[in-house]
Design a protein around this motif. Structure first.
Motif, PDB file in Angstrom:
ATOM      1  N   VAL A  49      19.436  20.436 100.724  1.00  0.00           N
ATOM      2  CA  VAL A  49      20.365  21.534 100.452  1.00  0.00           C
ATOM      3  C   VAL A  49      21.796  21.083 100.697  1.00  0.00           C
ATOM      4  N   ASP A  50      22.736  21.758 100.036  1.00  0.00           N
ATOM      5  CA  ASP A  50      24.144  21.435 100.222  1.00  0.00           C
ATOM      6  C   ASP A  50      24.703  22.199 101.426  1.00  0.00           C
ATOM      7  N   GLU A  51      26.004  22.092 101.651  1.00  0.00           N
ATOM      8  CA  GLU A  51      26.621  22.722 102.820  1.00  0.00           C
ATOM      9  C   GLU A  51      26.512  24.241 102.818  1.00  0.00           C
ATOM     10  N   GLN A  52      26.327  24.838 101.660  1.00  0.00           N
ATOM     11  CA  GLN A  52      26.180  26.290 101.563  1.00  0.00           C
ATOM     12  C   GLN A  52      24.709  26.717 101.614  1.00  0.00           C
ATOM     13  N   GLY A  53      23.808  25.764 101.797  1.00  0.00           N
ATOM     14  CA  GLY A  53      22.388  26.080 101.888  1.00  0.00           C
ATOM     15  C   GLY A  53      21.700  26.217 100.545  1.00  0.00           C
ATOM     16  N   ARG A  54      22.391  25.840  99.471  1.00  0.00           N
ATOM     17  CA  ARG A  54      21.795  25.896  98.138  1.00  0.00           C
ATOM     18  C   ARG A  54      21.058  24.599  97.840  1.00  0.00           C
ATOM     19  N   PRO A  55      19.986  24.663  97.045  1.00  0.00           N
ATOM     20  CA  PRO A  55      19.269  23.429  96.698  1.00  0.00           C
ATOM     21  C   PRO A  55      20.200  22.409  96.044  1.00  0.00           C
ATOM     22  N   ASP A  56      20.083  21.154  96.457  1.00  0.00           N
ATOM     23  CA  ASP A  56      20.846  20.061  95.877  1.00  0.00           C
ATOM     24  C   ASP A  56      20.146  19.646  94.588  1.00  0.00           C
ATOM     25  N   THR A  57      20.813  19.832  93.463  1.00  0.00           N
ATOM     26  CA  THR A  57      20.188  19.548  92.174  1.00  0.00           C
ATOM     27  C   THR A  57      19.991  18.056  91.939  1.00  0.00           C
ATOM     28  N   GLY A  58      20.578  17.211  92.762  1.00  0.00           N
ATOM     29  CA  GLY A  58      20.406  15.768  92.619  1.00  0.00           C
ATOM     30  C   GLY A  58      19.145  15.248  93.290  1.00  0.00           C
ATOM     31  N   PHE A  59      18.402  16.116  93.962  1.00  0.00           N
ATOM     32  CA  PHE A  59      17.182  15.708  94.664  1.00  0.00           C
ATOM     33  C   PHE A  59      16.046  16.608  94.225  1.00  0.00           C
ATOM     34  N   ALA A  60      15.035  16.024  93.635  1.00  0.00           N
ATOM     35  CA  ALA A  60      13.864  16.805  93.237  1.00  0.00           C
ATOM     36  C   ALA A  60      13.041  17.124  94.473  1.00  0.00           C
ATOM     37  N   PRO A  61      12.673  18.390  94.678  1.00  0.00           N
ATOM     38  CA  PRO A  61      11.842  18.730  95.840  1.00  0.00           C
ATOM     39  C   PRO A  61      10.574  17.882  95.866  1.00  0.00           C
ATOM     40  N   GLN A  62      10.177  17.473  97.052  1.00  0.00           N
ATOM     41  CA  GLN A  62       8.975  16.675  97.246  1.00  0.00           C
ATOM     42  C   GLN A  62       7.910  17.561  97.877  1.00  0.00           C
ATOM     43  N   GLN A  63       6.671  17.379  97.459  1.00  0.00           N
ATOM     44  CA  GLN A  63       5.601  18.255  97.937  1.00  0.00           C
ATOM     45  C   GLN A  63       4.314  17.473  98.090  1.00  0.00           C
ATOM     46  N   ILE A  64       3.517  17.845  99.107  1.00  0.00           N
ATOM     47  CA  ILE A  64       2.181  17.281  99.288  1.00  0.00           C
ATOM     48  C   ILE A  64       1.185  18.415  99.483  1.00  0.00           C
ATOM     49  N   ASP A  65      -0.071  18.079  99.265  1.00  0.00           N
ATOM     50  CA  ASP A  65      -1.160  18.985  99.606  1.00  0.00           C
ATOM     51  C   ASP A  65      -1.689  18.544 100.968  1.00  0.00           C
TER      52      ASP A  65
END
Length: 157
Positions: free
Chosen positions: A16-32
């Protein structure tokens, strides 16, 4: 290295950026199902600590077998790993109320060791997803059990 190991049914990290918004330059990572690792590196850590920690973690029997006993490793259950760099594990609050992070590794060294650690884990054939070193992240996970273990190579090596 200090590593908090949590058995999870799922895990996700967003930068997230300084305002707490998702950083569009980083794809969320996820595991099961697998392990969420919170990893801190000191300046004394190197290849020996990386190899030891990776071997211990992938072989640690903290997943349940058919009888409900913790008898299976992340390898056995074909689990995944989400590795998050977290220097604050070296926070020392013995003096005062503001943590001192003097025990945490310098950023360039810590990043290199953390990346080596993630590579060592993946060499066991495990899918390893990561956060982003040195950024503000938000984690969402379900701790299964709960099972949480602390591995501190400073005490073992």
């Amino acid at each position: 290295m200090r590593i908090v190991i949590q058995r999870v049914t799922r895990g996700r990290v967003n930068v997230v950026d300084e305002q707490g918004r998702p950083d569009t330059g980083f794809a969320p990572q996820q595991i099961d199902q697998g392990l969420l690792l919170l990893v801190a590196v000191s300046d004394q850590d190197g290849p020996d600590q990386v190899a030891y920690a990776a071997r211990k973690i992938v072989n640690m029997r903290i997943f349940e077998d058919e009888q409900g006993k913790m008898n299976r490793s992340v390898l056995d259950c074909r689990g995944q790993i989400l590795s998050i760099s977290q220097f604050t594990l070296y926070g020392d609050i013995r003096r005062g109320n503001r943590p001192s992070f003097i025990g945490a590794g310098k950023p360039d060294h810590a990043k290199a060791v953390w990346e080596d650690f993630n590579q060592a884990l993946s060499e066991y054939g495990i899918k390893v997803s990561t956060g982003s070193f040195g950024t503000h992240m938000r984690l969402d996970f379900i701790n299964d059990g709960p099972v949480t273990i602390l591995l501190d190579t400073d005490e073992l090596m």
